[in-house]
Design an enzyme around this catalytic site. Structure first.
Site, PDB file in Angstrom:
ATOM      1  N   SER A  74      48.219  55.644  41.484  1.00  0.00           N
ATOM      2  CA  SER A  74      47.160  54.710  41.097  1.00  0.00           C
ATOM      3  C   SER A  74      47.270  54.429  39.614  1.00  0.00           C
ATOM      4  CB  SER A  74      45.805  55.340  41.337  1.00  0.00           C
ATOM      5  OG  SER A  74      45.457  55.207  42.638  1.00  0.00           O
ATOM      6  N   LYS A  78      46.296  42.292  37.025  1.00  0.00           N
ATOM      7  CA  LYS A  78      46.081  43.257  38.115  1.00  0.00           C
ATOM      8  C   LYS A  78      45.609  42.437  39.309  1.00  0.00           C
ATOM      9  CE  LYS A  78      44.251  47.765  39.212  1.00  0.00           C
ATOM     10  NZ  LYS A  78      43.562  47.502  40.471  1.00  0.00           N
ATOM     11  N   ARG A 126      50.412  51.311  51.309  1.00  0.00           N
ATOM     12  CA  ARG A 126      50.338  52.413  50.352  1.00  0.00           C
ATOM     13  C   ARG A 126      49.859  53.698  51.027  1.00  0.00           C
ATOM     14  NH1 ARG A 126      46.386  54.465  47.016  1.00  0.00           N
ATOM     15  NH2 ARG A 126      47.192  55.473  45.138  1.00  0.00           N
ATOM     16  N   CYS A 135      14.918   8.912  51.715  1.00  0.00           N
ATOM     17  CA  CYS A 135      14.812  10.283  51.209  1.00  0.00           C
ATOM     18  C   CYS A 135      15.157  10.356  49.712  1.00  0.00           C
ATOM     19  CB  CYS A 135      15.757  11.171  52.007  1.00  0.00           C
ATOM     20  SG  CYS A 135      15.702  12.885  51.498  1.00  0.00           S
TER      21      CYS A 135
HETATM   22  S1  IVH Z   1      51.388  49.213  39.021  1.00  0.00           S
HETATM   23  C1  IVH Z   1      52.015  53.519  38.824  1.00  0.00           C
HETATM   24  N1  IVH Z   1      50.897  46.687  38.628  1.00  0.00           N
HETATM   25  O1  IVH Z   1      46.549  48.350  41.560  1.00  0.00           O
HETATM   26  C2  IVH Z   1      51.734  52.081  38.831  1.00  0.00           C
HETATM   27  N2  IVH Z   1      49.585  47.841  40.221  1.00  0.00           N
HETATM   28  O2  IVH Z   1      45.211  50.909  40.901  1.00  0.00           O
HETATM   29  C3  IVH Z   1      51.124  51.676  40.060  1.00  0.00           C
HETATM   30  N3  IVH Z   1      47.951  46.452  41.366  1.00  0.00           N
HETATM   31  O3  IVH Z   1      47.911  50.340  44.084  1.00  0.00           O
HETATM   32  C4  IVH Z   1      50.797  50.290  40.232  1.00  0.00           C
HETATM   33  N4  IVH Z   1      48.434  44.573  40.330  1.00  0.00           N
HETATM   34  O4  IVH Z   1      47.744  47.839  44.494  1.00  0.00           O
HETATM   35  C5  IVH Z   1      50.562  47.792  39.296  1.00  0.00           C
HETATM   36  N5  IVH Z   1      50.582  44.419  38.206  1.00  0.00           N
HETATM   37  C6  IVH Z   1      50.256  45.535  38.874  1.00  0.00           C
HETATM   38  C7  IVH Z   1      49.243  45.536  39.843  1.00  0.00           C
HETATM   39  C8  IVH Z   1      48.925  46.721  40.494  1.00  0.00           C
HETATM   40  C9  IVH Z   1      47.671  45.159  41.257  1.00  0.00           C
HETATM   41  C10 IVH Z   1      47.237  47.381  42.281  1.00  0.00           C
HETATM   42  C11 IVH Z   1      48.173  48.132  43.197  1.00  0.00           C
HETATM   43  C12 IVH Z   1      47.926  49.583  42.924  1.00  0.00           C
HETATM   44  C13 IVH Z   1      46.595  49.561  42.278  1.00  0.00           C
HETATM   45  C14 IVH Z   1      46.501  50.742  41.341  1.00  0.00           C
END
Ligand code: IVH
Length: 674
Positions: free
Chosen positions: A85, A118, A139, A434
C-alpha cells in the site's frame, strides 16, 4: 487436427501483429490509424482463420479479447513480490516531513521524485513470461489475489504481448484499472435504458467488472489500465522509476500523461496544487497525488514499514463523497417542463464546496435507490456535474423515514404532471404558461422554424421575463418601443426591427403555430401532419386520443401528450390570447400562396392517369393542390409523381421510361393522408 498451411500461418501472424498495432494506436496512443469497421474486418478474418485451423489459436491472440466461457470460481494467484500500500499524507506538513526523512536517511540535500496521479480504480498485477501475458490477478491481500486472466485479456490497453523483440523472461507489471468519466456516463446511461441498477461510481464499476466470472461481461465494460510500476523482473530494468515508466510505455502500456519528475517537497506541493486545480478537467477519478523517489537503486535501502514502502507517499485530495441527512425531496421544474426530484440536504462540505442540494435524477432513481426523506445519504460531486445522491446508508434509516412520490400537479403552475409512456421523466403539461418554463417556451416559440421572430435572443428574453414585461408568449405581441429601449444593447433601430419582426410573425401557418406551442412530442413533422389532417385549430383542440391516432405517425404517446396539453386551461388561455393578438393563418381549405411552402407537397408536380376507386379526378386534384402540389396533364422530366389508377394509358409507360416515381392508388392514398 488439420495441418495448417504455411500461408494461413503467416497470414494469421500478420493479422495478429496488425491488430495489436491498431489496438496500441487506439488505446495507448489515443491516435487510431484505421476505422472501427476496418479493425473489425481484420478481426473477422483472423477469427475465420482460427476457427478453420484451431491450432493457430494462442492465448495472446487479439481474438481472445472478446471474452470466453464463464468460470465457476476464481483461483488464487500469488504475486511474486507483494503488492504494497501507500502511506498517506493529508497536509503539506506531512509531505515536508516525508521529504526531510528521506534527505536525512539518504544523506542528500535534495531528492528527485516522480509525481503521478493517484488513480481511483482497482489495482492489478500482470505476469509476462517471454513477453506474453500469462496471468493477471487482483491485489487481494497484497500477497495473494484472484486469478482474473481471462478478464484482463479483454482490456484493450493491456498488451497481450509486449512490443519488443527482447522481452525479459519474467516480468510483473502493476497498474490501476479505471473507467473514464465519458465511458462511465455511457455505461450508466445504457443500464438506465435497460432498467438495470446504476453503478454508484467509476471505481465500483471498474472493480465489479474486473471480478466477473464471465469474461464476456468484462469485455463489454469500458475498462482502461494505466500502468504505474513493476513488481518482480528477471532482468535489469532502468535505474530510475521515470525511465521504467518510459520503458513500459514503449512495450505497449498506457502511462498517465500527468507523470512528472519533481524536485523536493516544494516540487511535490506544487504538483499537488496543479492536480487539485485540474481535477475537474481530468477524464478519470483521482483521489490524490503519489510521490515516488525516482532513483530505484535506493528503494531497497529505504525499505518498508508494515504495509507501505518508505520511498513513496500518497498525498490525498479532498474527498468528493460525503454522507449527510436528506431533509426533503423537492420537485424542481426545468425550463423544458421536466420535473427533477432534488434532495434538500443538511449542508455538508464535499471536495472544498458546501453542498445542500443534490439531484436524484427521476422518480425511477428515487425508487431504485429507495431514498426516503429522513435518510442519511451518500452524495458525490465529480467533474462539473451537479452533485448527486449515490446511495442510502441503510443502517442509519430512522423508523419514520418517509417514501416520496411525484406530485400530480406542477409545484410551480398547478398544471397536470404526466409521465409519457416511453419517457423516464415526468413533465409539467403547462408549457405555455408555467413560469418555470417561460424562457424555454418563448425561445422555442420565436425560433426560426416556429414563429420565426428574428432578433429575440436568449439574453433579451431573460431580461424581458425578469423585468416582468413578458410572462407568456402573448405578451410579445403587446411589447412597445419603450419596453425594449430600456434593455441592454437595444437601440432604436434594433427595437424597431424587433417590433417589425414580431408584427410580421402574426401571419403564419397552422403547422408553424402548432409547432411553436412546444407541445411535448410534437415536432415539425407531427405539427404538419396535424395541420393537414385537422385543417384547423378548433377541430384539433377538440380531438380525443382516438381521433388523434388516425393522423399519420401519431401513436398513443403523442396523442396523450397533445390532449393533455390542450386540457390545461392555462394553455388554452394563452392560445386564445395569441389569436386575439392577431396571430392568424390562412384557412387550409382555400390556402394557396402565403405559407404554401410549408405544405407537405409544396413544389411537387403530379400527373394523374387511369381511374381511381376512392376519388374522382377532380377530388384527387383538389387534394393535391390543398397540400401545396400541382397537377399537370403531360409527363415530363419535371414530373415528380405519376398516379396510376386502373387501366392507365401511355402516361404510365412514359413515366417508367423517364424514371418518374409511379404511385398506385394505395401509395397515393398514403401520401395525401399527411
Ligand atoms: S504505487 C508500493 N501508484 O493506490 C507502491 N499506486 O494505496 C504501490 N494507486 O493499491 C502502489 N494510483 O491501487 C501507485 N500512481 C499510482 C497509483 C496507485 C493509484 C492505488 C493502487 C494501490 C493503492 C495504494
Amino acid at each position: 487436427m488439420a495441418e495448417v498451411p504455411q500461408q494461413a500461418r503467416s497470414r494469421a501472424a500478420s493479422l495478429r501483429e496488425q491488430l495489436e498495432h491498431h489496438n496500441y494506436r487506439y488505446y495507448v496512443l489515443d491516435d487510431p490509424e484505421i476505422s472501427d469497421a476496418e479493425y473489425d474486418r481484420l478481426m473477422d478474418e483472423l477469427q475465420g482463420l482460427e476457427s478453420d485451423y484451431p491450432a493457430l489459436k494462442t492465448p495472446s491472440s487479439p481474438t481472445q479479447r472478446v471474452g470466453a466461457a464463464p468460470l465457476s470460481e476464481f483461483s488464487e494467484s500469488r504475486h511474486e513480490t507483494p503488492m504494497q500500500s501507500l502511506a498517506n499524507a493529508f497536509e503539506s506538513g506531512d509531505v515536508e516531513d516525508f521529504d526531510r526523512r528521506l534527505r536525512e536517511s539518504l544523506g542528500v540535500d535534495s531528492v528527485e521524485y516522480v509525481g503521478e496521479p493517484k488513480l481511483d480504480g482497482t489495482s492489478i498485477n500482470l505476469h509476462y513470461v517471454d513477453g506474453a501475458l500469462v496471468e493477471a490477478a487482483t491485489r487481494g491481500d497484497g500477497e495473494v489475489g484472484e486469478d482474473i486472466t481471462a478478464n484482463a485479456r479483454t482490456i484493450g490497453s493491456i498488451p497481450l504481448q509486449l512490443r519488443t523483440d527482447q522481452p525479459p523472461a519474467r516480468l510483473e507489471v502493476r497498474g490501476e484499472v479505471v473507467i473514464r468519466h465519458r465511458d462511465f456516463e455511457r455505461l450508466n446511461q445504457t443500464r438506465l435504458e435497460r432498467g438495470e441498477r446504476l453503478f454508484a461510481n467509476p471505481r465500483n464499476a471498474a472493480a465489479g467488472s474486473l471480478r466477473q466470472l464471465d469474461s464476456r461481461i468484462t469485455a463489454s465494460r469500458p475498462l482502461t489500465l494505466f500502468a504505474f510500476g513493476i513488481g518482480h523482473c528477471s532482468e535489469a530494468m532502468p535505474k530510475t522509476h521515470y525511465a521504467v515508466l518510459q520503458q513500459l510505455r514503449e512495450w505497449g502500456f498506457l502511462i498517465n500523461d500527468r507523470v512528472e519528475r519533481l524536485t523536493g517537497a516544494a516540487g511535490c506541493l506544487d504538483y499537488h496544487e496543479r492536480l487539485v486545480e485540474d481535477r475537474e478537467q481530468l477524464d478519470y477519478e483521482i483521489d490524490g497525488a503519489v510521490y515516488k523517489v525516482n532513483d530505484r537503486s535506493v528503494w531497497d535501502r529505504l525499505g518498508s514499514t508494515a504495509r507501505a514502502p518508505r520511498w513513496a507517499l500518497a498525498h490525498k485530495l479532498p474527498a468528493r463523497e460525503a454522507t449527510t441527512l436528506l431533509e426533503d425531496i423537492i420537485p424542481s421544474v426545468g425550463r423544458t417542463g421536466v420535473i427533477t426530484p432534488v434532495a434538500a440536504l443538511s449542508p455538508v462540505e464535499v471536495g472544498g464546496v458546501t453542498v445542500s442540494r443534490a439531484t436524484l435524477h427521476n422518480l425511477d432513481e428515487v425508487q431504485r435507490k429507495d431514498v426516503r426523506v429522513g435518510d442519511t445519504v451518500m452524495i458525490r460531486r465529480a467533474g462539473d456535474v451537479i452533485p448527486e445522491v449515490v446511495s442510502v446508508v441503510a443502517s442509519q434509516r430512522p423508523a419514520d423515514a418517509r417514501p416520496w412520490s411525484m406530485p400530480e400537479r406542477c409545484p410551480v403552475c398547478g398544471s397536470d404532471v404526466v409521465r409519457l409512456d416511453d419517457e423516464a421523466a415526468h413533465r409539467c403539461m403547462g408549457g405555455l404558461f408555467c413560469p418555470a418554463q417561460r424562457v424555454g417556451a418563448i425561445m422555442h416559440f420565436v425560433s426560426r422554424r416556429a414563429m420565426d421572430i428574428d432578433g429575440l435572443g436568449e439574453k433579451l428574453v431573460e431580461q424581458l421575463v425578469e423585468r416582468e414585461r413578458v410572462a407568456t408568449v402573448v405578451d410579445l405581441y403587446r411589447l412597445t418601443r419603450s419596453d425594449l429601449l430600456g434593455l441592454d444593447r437595444m437601440g432604436e433601430k434594433s427595437s424597431d426591427n424587433l417590433l417589425k419582426a414580431i408584427a410580421a410573425s402574426r401571419q403564419t401557418t397552422l403547422a408553424r403555430f402548432l409547432y411553436a406551442l412546444g407541445i411535448s412530442q410534437v415536432g415539425e413533422v407531427t405539427a404538419k401532419n396535424l395541420a393537414g389532417h385537422f385543417a384547423g385549430l378548433e377541430p384539433l383542440m377538440a380531438a380525443d386520443e382516438e381521433a388523434l391516432v388516425e393522423v399519420p405517425d401519431i401513436g398513443p404517446v403523442v396523442a396523450e401528450s397533445i390532449t393533455r396539453f390542450f386540457a390545461q386551461s392555462h394553455n388554452r388561455e394563452v392560445i386564445d390570447g395569441l389569436i386575439e393578438a392577431g396571430v392568424h393563418w390562412p384557412d387550409p381549405q382555400s390556402q394557396t400562396a402565403p405559407g404554401a411552402d410549408d405544405l407537405p407537397l409544396a413544389g411537387k408536380t403530379f400527373v394523374l392517369t387511369g381511374s381511381l376507386e376512392a376519388f374522382t379526378r377532380d377530388e384527387a386534384k383538389a387534394r393535391i393542390e390543398q397540400l401545396g402540389g400541382k397537377v399537370t396533364s403531360s409527363v415530363s422530366g419535371k414530373t415528380d409523381y405519376v398516379v396510376a389508377g386502373a387501366d392507365p394509358g401511355s402516361k404510365r409507360d412514359k413515366a417508367e421510361a423517364l424514371g418518374v416515381t409511379l404511385l398506385d392508388e394505395a401509395a397515393f392514398g398514403d401520401l395525401i393522408e399527411q
